[in-house]
Write an enzyme that holds these catalytic residues in place. Structure first.
Site, PDB file in Angstrom:
ATOM      1  N   LYS A 116     -62.993  10.181 108.786  1.00  0.00           N
ATOM      2  CA  LYS A 116     -62.574  11.576 108.674  1.00  0.00           C
ATOM      3  C   LYS A 116     -63.470  12.395 107.737  1.00  0.00           C
ATOM      4  CE  LYS A 116     -57.680  11.124 109.856  1.00  0.00           C
ATOM      5  NZ  LYS A 116     -57.761   9.805 110.473  1.00  0.00           N
ATOM      6  N   GLU A 200     -56.597  17.301 101.415  1.00  0.00           N
ATOM      7  CA  GLU A 200     -56.563  18.525 102.210  1.00  0.00           C
ATOM      8  C   GLU A 200     -55.450  19.425 101.698  1.00  0.00           C
ATOM      9  OE1 GLU A 200     -55.855  17.633 106.275  1.00  0.00           O
ATOM     10  OE2 GLU A 200     -57.915  17.036 106.702  1.00  0.00           O
ATOM     11  N   HIS A 235     -45.497  11.803 112.911  1.00  0.00           N
ATOM     12  CA  HIS A 235     -46.891  11.961 113.317  1.00  0.00           C
ATOM     13  C   HIS A 235     -47.168  11.436 114.736  1.00  0.00           C
ATOM     14  CE1 HIS A 235     -47.732  13.151 109.216  1.00  0.00           C
ATOM     15  NE2 HIS A 235     -47.211  12.023 108.784  1.00  0.00           N
ATOM     16  N   ARG A 297     -61.947   9.773 123.336  1.00  0.00           N
ATOM     17  CA  ARG A 297     -61.379   9.069 124.492  1.00  0.00           C
ATOM     18  C   ARG A 297     -60.520  10.040 125.284  1.00  0.00           C
ATOM     19  NH1 ARG A 297     -56.214   8.915 122.691  1.00  0.00           N
ATOM     20  NH2 ARG A 297     -55.848   8.506 120.470  1.00  0.00           N
TER      21      ARG A 297
END
Length: 655
Positions: A116, A200, A235, A297
């Protein structure tokens, strides 16, 4: 186009890829584990190869076995589907090294977007907006705490190598930061072997919006518009739709252009998804949407993009992998109407969404359904179903518990939401539990229909979305009506089954009846007129007969088993059948215990009473014997299926 294709996956995505391969005249080859030997995708393939035992780590995740299957069958290409090895750069390289076509992202792209922090730096260089935060190499507690304070609370700690919500913590106060950091690092190390984190800014009204992108080997890249995947639980996506509600043309153009830049920055080839997080507190604005990550993907939710564009994304994958240019240019790709997808899982929402496994004695999924009293849709509504199992099959404990995806398309979002709710209401599954009733409630919720959604929607509305496991009164009344007709021609005639008159001081007597459900006998208050019961359930109930006495009722996606009480159930209620263990039929409070350990009891004798959903449930001895265990006492709160007591057969009473 290749002549043969091996699908290194299972379930619904394997079937989905096989459908396109068959249409294109490509020989489809399946690989399967011992648990999937009778699965539909194995039967539908032109050829299938057993690659190992049920656990994925011994079958679907063993690269050598898949490559050997490709060699033995003469496959020219391998499609990884999603999950398993689909984003494994080493596997992609091994496929190419073996001289096979890899139907997936280039290994370099997978690596570039796999971490990330590195991916965000790359996106910043490409001019793609990223969430404010810290991506630095200094991972000391002091530096991370200082950066978190500078970003401003609340913040999100995320594992650099994370995914699926693992290694992620929200922190609202400075004093909670170090504890959350330690927990996050520990989880990240255990899950990914890498305890590095990034920080973040936490978006308080987050919307999860993603853009479908496609690249070819000639350097071309396009988008196929956006999807909104904000309806999530822990999530994990639950309902996805395309396009995103509230997205104006200017914001869409800016967002999709940023996604194409992101794809080009990594020389992307094939199907991919650029995921963004948006601050929806003031509607969707281009300056309030930031890059989150890229999935290299095909996505589970790709059908909603197919429905609004009319394109077959698997066909695009196969053509691009064979070196063909993108089937269409950007200006040739158009969008029409609205599509929604719901993920039907084998899980029990009333028990904290615990997975449910077993044989599917009944499985009905609605390819078409006919809404009542709707002139506009009098010809019926089509529901696309991408399912991995069929009636009579098994939901295995070894893999993801998704049974199917239900996808609908309509002219407007409101119509699509209504269609999705009605489609989910047609689902009939037994005895495995599903989230179909939960999906009906979610798609019918006024806030969802109005587009007032964010990633906290389900948690915020859990009380009205999660079924409590208790059948509605109309269901119990109709079950009584049906079962009583089996016992007597006259619903209100006297008899041991027809004890319909209750006795109450200072009140009128009301028609009542007993019915067996979930391990106990209930008293059910009835309408005085049986016709009112029947009309109340009209067009709502479906029946499935699982035995001579049992009735399984399906209502708005949920299911319950009923039968008429018998002498074996005892006067006070039913206990466990067949064995001596008595389990809680649902979460509840133990209000009384009538026996002691070591006490001899007779069949049908009341052992204890449980109260749940404002109703009392007396649980009785299943046979003559001795109480060998009492696992609860009066005042205990118990969960569904918790052991309450056990009765052992006396030696002289043994069969």
């Amino acid at each position: 186009m290749m002549e043969s294709l091996l699908i290194a996956n299972r379930g619904e995505i394997a079937r989905r890829i096989l459908r396109t391969a068959k249409r294109l005249g490509v020989r489809g080859i399946a690989v399967y584990s011992e648990a999937d030997a009778e699965a539909p995708f194995v039967k539908e393939a032109d050829e299938a190869v057993l690659i190992g035992p049920a656990p994925a780590r011994e079958s679907y995740l063993v690269q050598a076995k898949i490559l050997e299957a490709a060699r033995k069958t003469g496959a020219q290409a391998i499609h990884p589907g999603y999950g398993f090895l689909s984003e494994n750069a080493e596997f992609a390289e091994a496929v190419q090294k073996a001289g096979l076509i890899w139907v997936g992202a280039p290994p370099s792209s997978i690596r570039a977007m796999g971490l990330k922090d590195a991916a965000k730096r790359l996106m910043q260089e490409a001019g793609v907006p990223v969430t404010p935060g810290y991506l630095g190499e200094d991972q000391s507690e002091a530096r991370l705490a200082a950066e978190a304070a500078a970003i401003g609370w609340p913040i999100l700690i995320k594992a650099v190598a994370g995914g699926g919500g693992k290694g992620m913590r929200r922190v609202d106060r400075a004093e909670d930061f170090l504890g959350a950091l330690t927990s996050c690092r520990r989880e990240a190390a255990a899950s990914f072997g890498d305890d590095r984190v990034l920080l973040e800014k936490y978006i308080l009204n987050p919307r999860h919006i993603e853009v479908q992108v496609f690249g070819d080997q000639q350097g071309g890249a396009v988008h196929l518009f956006e999807r909104d995947c904000s309806l999530q639980r822990r999530h994990q996506k639950v309902i996805e739709e395309a396009p995103a509600p509230g997205m104006d043309p200017a914001t869409r153009e800016a967002l999709c252009a940023a996604a194409v830049r992101a794809a080009k920055a990594v020389d992307y080839v094939g199907a991919g998804t650029i995921e963004f997080i948006a601050d929806g507190s003031e509607g969707l604005r281009a300056d309030r949407i930031w890059f989150m990550e890229m999935n290299t993907r095909l996505q589970v939710e790709h059908p909603v993009t197919e429905e609004i564009t009319g394109e077959d994304l698997v066909e695009w994958q196969l053509r691009v992998a064979c070196g063909e240019p993108l089937p269409k240019t950007q200006d040739q790709i158009t969008m029409k109407g609205w599509a929604m997808e719901a993920r039907l899982y084998a899980e029990n929402p009333a028990a904290g969404f615990l997975p449910s496994t077993g044989r599917l004695e009944r499985l009905h999924l609605p390819s078409w359904f006919y809404p009542p009293d709707d002139e506009k849709m009098r010809f019926g509504v089509h529901c696309r179903v991408d399912a991995g199992v069929e009636e009579g099959g098994e939901v295995s404990p070894y893999y993801d518990p998704m049974i199917a995806k239900l996808i609908v398309h309509a002219d407007t979002r409101e119509e699509a939401a209504r269609n999705l709710a009605m489609g989910c209401a047609q689902v009939q599954v037994w005895p495995v539990k599903t989230n179909a009733g939960f999906l009906v409630r979610a798609a019918s919720d006024p806030d969802f229909i109005a587009g007032r959604i964010d990633t906290g929607f389900i948690e915020r509305h859990a009380e009205r979305l999660v079924p409590d496991g208790e059948p509605p009164l109309v269901v119990m009344q109709t079950a009584v009506l049906d079962l009583t007709r089996e016992k007597s021609r006259n619903l209100w005639s006297p008899g041991p089954w027809d004890r319909l008159q209750g006795f109450r001081l200072n009140a009128d007597s009301a028609p009542r009846a007993e019915i067996w459900i979930a391990g106990g006998v209930r008293w059910v208050d009835l309408e005085a007129d049986p016709q009112k019961i029947a009309s109340g359930a009209q067009l709502s109930l479906n029946w499935f007969f699982s035995g001579e006495e049992d009735r399984v009722v399906f209502y708005h996606g949920e299911a319950w088993a009923f039968r008429a009480p018998t002498a074996d159930d005892g006067a006070e209620g039913a206990g466990a059948e067949g064995g001596g263990e008595i389990f809680a039929p649902m979460p509840g409070l133990v209000v009384s215990v009538e026996v002691a350990e070591g006490e001899k009891v007779a069949k049908g004798q009341k052992l204890l009473t449980l109260t749940a959903m404002k109703m009392e449930h007396a649980l009785a001895a299943p046979f003559d014997g001795t109480v060998t265990r009492l696992a609860v006492k009066a005042g205990d709160q118990v969960t569904e299926s918790a052991l309450l007591a056990a009765v052992g057969r006396d030696e002289e009473g043994a069969a």
